[in-house]
Design an enzyme around this catalytic site. Structure first.
Site, short mmCIF file in Angstrom:
data_model
loop_
_atom_site.label_atom_id
_atom_site.label_comp_id
_atom_site.label_asym_id
_atom_site.label_seq_id
_atom_site.Cartn_x
_atom_site.Cartn_y
_atom_site.Cartn_z
N TYR A 20 45.56 45.95 44.16
CA TYR A 20 44.46 46.84 44.58
C TYR A 20 44.98 48.22 44.96
O TYR A 20 44.69 48.72 46.04
CB TYR A 20 43.74 46.25 45.81
CG TYR A 20 43.23 44.85 45.63
CD1 TYR A 20 42.36 44.53 44.59
CD2 TYR A 20 43.61 43.83 46.50
CE1 TYR A 20 41.88 43.23 44.43
CE2 TYR A 20 43.14 42.54 46.35
CZ TYR A 20 42.28 42.25 45.31
OH TYR A 20 41.81 40.98 45.17
N TYR A 148 32.08 37.28 46.60
CA TYR A 148 33.42 37.44 46.02
C TYR A 148 34.00 36.06 45.77
O TYR A 148 34.03 35.22 46.68
CB TYR A 148 34.35 38.23 46.97
CG TYR A 148 35.76 38.28 46.43
CD1 TYR A 148 36.11 39.20 45.44
CD2 TYR A 148 36.74 37.38 46.86
CE1 TYR A 148 37.40 39.22 44.90
CE2 TYR A 148 38.02 37.40 46.33
CZ TYR A 148 38.34 38.32 45.35
OH TYR A 148 39.60 38.34 44.82
N ASP A 242 31.97 28.03 48.04
CA ASP A 242 33.32 28.59 48.02
C ASP A 242 33.73 28.80 49.48
O ASP A 242 33.35 29.80 50.10
CB ASP A 242 33.31 29.89 47.20
CG ASP A 242 34.69 30.52 47.12
OD1 ASP A 242 35.61 30.05 47.82
OD2 ASP A 242 34.84 31.50 46.36
N LYS A 271 43.33 29.60 50.84
CA LYS A 271 43.72 30.47 51.95
C LYS A 271 44.39 29.74 53.13
O LYS A 271 45.59 29.63 53.14
CB LYS A 271 42.52 31.31 52.40
CG LYS A 271 42.06 32.28 51.30
CD LYS A 271 41.83 33.69 51.78
CE LYS A 271 41.88 34.68 50.65
NZ LYS A 271 40.65 34.86 49.90
C1 LIG Z 1 40.34 34.97 48.46
C2 LIG Z 1 39.16 34.33 47.89
C3 LIG Z 1 39.15 33.84 46.57
C4 LIG Z 1 40.32 34.02 45.63
O1 LIG Z 1 41.46 33.37 46.06
P1 LIG Z 1 42.89 33.80 45.44
O2 LIG Z 1 43.85 32.81 46.04
O3 LIG Z 1 43.13 35.20 45.88
O4 LIG Z 1 42.78 33.67 43.96
C5 LIG Z 1 38.01 33.21 46.13
N1 LIG Z 1 36.94 33.04 46.93
C6 LIG Z 1 36.92 33.49 48.20
C7 LIG Z 1 35.71 33.24 49.04
C8 LIG Z 1 38.01 34.16 48.72
O5 LIG Z 1 37.97 34.64 49.97
#
Ligand SMILES: *Cc1c(COP(=O)(O)O)cnc(C)c1O
Length: 422
Positions: A20, A148, A242, A271
């Site tokens: 980024y 996202y 997600d 994460k």
């Molecule tokens: C960070 C994130 C992703 C992507 O995860 P990466 O490990 O960076 O590929 C997808 N969805 C959400 C909600 C996120 O916060």
């Protein structure tokens, strides 16, 4: 062994492509040589309080001895084996524990190495779920403005089309159906109408429950999630949560879905899954989804298998992280962080250009009318002894749950000073 190069940063800067980042104009990144607790140690010896827990991963703080111990033991025994045709205890135990921890019958974990890939797998599961059940034509996804879900090509298509970082690539990938999150009865009716029209082409609805993270830390209530569950059922589409950002305590419950008392058909996790130590992700499916892949027909199987999937080291770290959640102390810590953020950020409402201040769990947000100068602010925050990297129109804090009160005070004071609110 080669001796460490004291000039690694200057030499490597010619070769590393940063994330980024407009590299022609960006300031150089801060060299970090060590971490401990909630702190980053810079090459010049300064320590910064980390307000972000390294992109929301290090929920227990850095270098936790329990996770470090599990990693040391695992690396001596078996760092990695392929998962095709082989099994190992760290992954099987982790899948069992995730199934126990997740509500409902979210019982079947497919492991990968990053969040984006877990979302891609969840999308692939949803597409094939309908195909396996003999229903053709469900080839699209419905997702939401402000959302996202990752940076890979397919996940880009379900991100916010304008605010997201990917509007550049319009036309490259198939267009999905992007809607407004239903926030009241009128919103639900509008989405119902949209699904009546487009429903037969939709495989799944994809949403980050309670908080749209990278899209600007935008909050919605549990009613929105219950509405999505109703609409998904009414229109025969799957619901994917997600929880890559929201999972593992960040919003105050273990998983954000628990605040709404409903479950999706598939949930994605990453994460904080390994407590911020190694890359690992999972797409966890309900029994109904899983069963649609069981058949005498080999083609009905999920044809997927990332090389490093279920890496034993990463799974050992995740198991150790779950151990740390087990005593339940994280609840009091998240509540403590939450009050410190609410109290410490509240005065920012009076700050220049500030349009909102909001807190949920261990997430504190100050939103501005316009995008903020990220590089300049990072530098000023570092001078104040904190690591905070704003995003778009928001300055936000997502510290480790164990961050001491004095360090939380440093973080919120730094934000107040930046916005000119004391
Ligand atoms: C960070 C994130 C992703 C992507 O995860 P990466 O490990 O960076 O590929 C997808 N969805 C959400 C909600 C996120 O916060």
């Amino acid at each position: 062994m080669a001796t460490p190069d004291p000039d690694w940063m200057t030499r490597g800067a010619a070769h590393v492509w940063r994330p980024y980042c407009q590299m022609q104009t960006a300031r150089p990144p801060l060299p970090v040589v060590a971490t401990h607790g909630a702190r980053l140690v810079l090459a010049d010896g300064r320590e910064l309080v980390d307000g972000l827990a390294s992109w929301w991963t290090a929920c227990h703080g850095y270098n936790h001895p329990h996770i470090a111990g599990a990693l040391t033991a695992q690396i001596a025994r078996m760092p990695h084996v392929m998962f095709g045709g082989l099994a190992h205890e760290p992954a099987y135990r982790l899948a069992t524990r995730l199934a126990d921890l997740l509500p409902g019958d979210l019982n079947h974990a497919f492991f990968a190495e990053s969040g984006s890939v877990a979302v891609e797998i969840a999308m692939k599961m949803a597409l094939q779920f309908h195909i396996n059940r003999g229903e053709q034509g469900r080839t699209r996804f419905l997702s939401f403005r402000g959302g996202y879900h990752g940076d890979t090509l397919a996940t880009m298509t379900v991100c916010d089309p304008e605010e997201g970082m990917h509007s550049l690539f319009t036309g490259v990938m198939p267009a999905q159906v992007i809607a407004d999150l239903p926030r009241d009865a009128a919103g639900e009716a509008a989405l119902d109408a949209l699904l009546t029209e487009r429903g037969p082409e939709i495989a799944a609805i994809l949403v980050e429950p309670l908080v749209q993270g990278a899209g600007g830390m935008l909050l919605h209530g549990p009613d929105t999630l219950r509405a999505l569950r109703r609409l998904a059922d009414a229109h025969g589409v799957l619901l994917i949560f997600d929880e890559i950002f929201t999972g593992f305590g960040r919003t105050g419950s273990m998983f954000a879905m628990q605040a709404a008392g409903i479950e999706p058909d598939i949930v994605t996790l990453s994460k904080a899954l390994t407590g911020g130590t190694l890359p690992l992700s999972a797409a966890v499916a309900s029994s109904r989804v899983f069963q649609a892949f069981l058949s005498d027909d080999p083609e009905a199987a999920l044809m997927h298998g990332p090389t490093y999937m279920a890496n034993p080291l990463a799974c050992a770290a995740a198991n150790a992280s779950l151990d740390l959640f087990e005593d339940g102390r994280w609840r009091a810590d998240v509540a403590r962080v939450s009050s410190a953020l609410a109290e410490g950020l509240e005065p920012c409402r009076a700050g220049k250009g500030v349009v909102d201040v909001r807190v949920l769990g261990a997430i504190g947000v100050v939103e501005f009318a316009d995008p903020v100068p990220v590089g300049d602010l990072c530098a000023r925050f570092a001078e104040a002894g904190v690591w905070i990297r704003p995003m778009g129109k928001v300055i936000y804090l997502t510290p480790a749950f164990m961050t001491p009160d004095a360090d939380l005070a440093l973080l919120t004071r730094a934000v107040r000073q930046i916005v000119g609110a004391g």
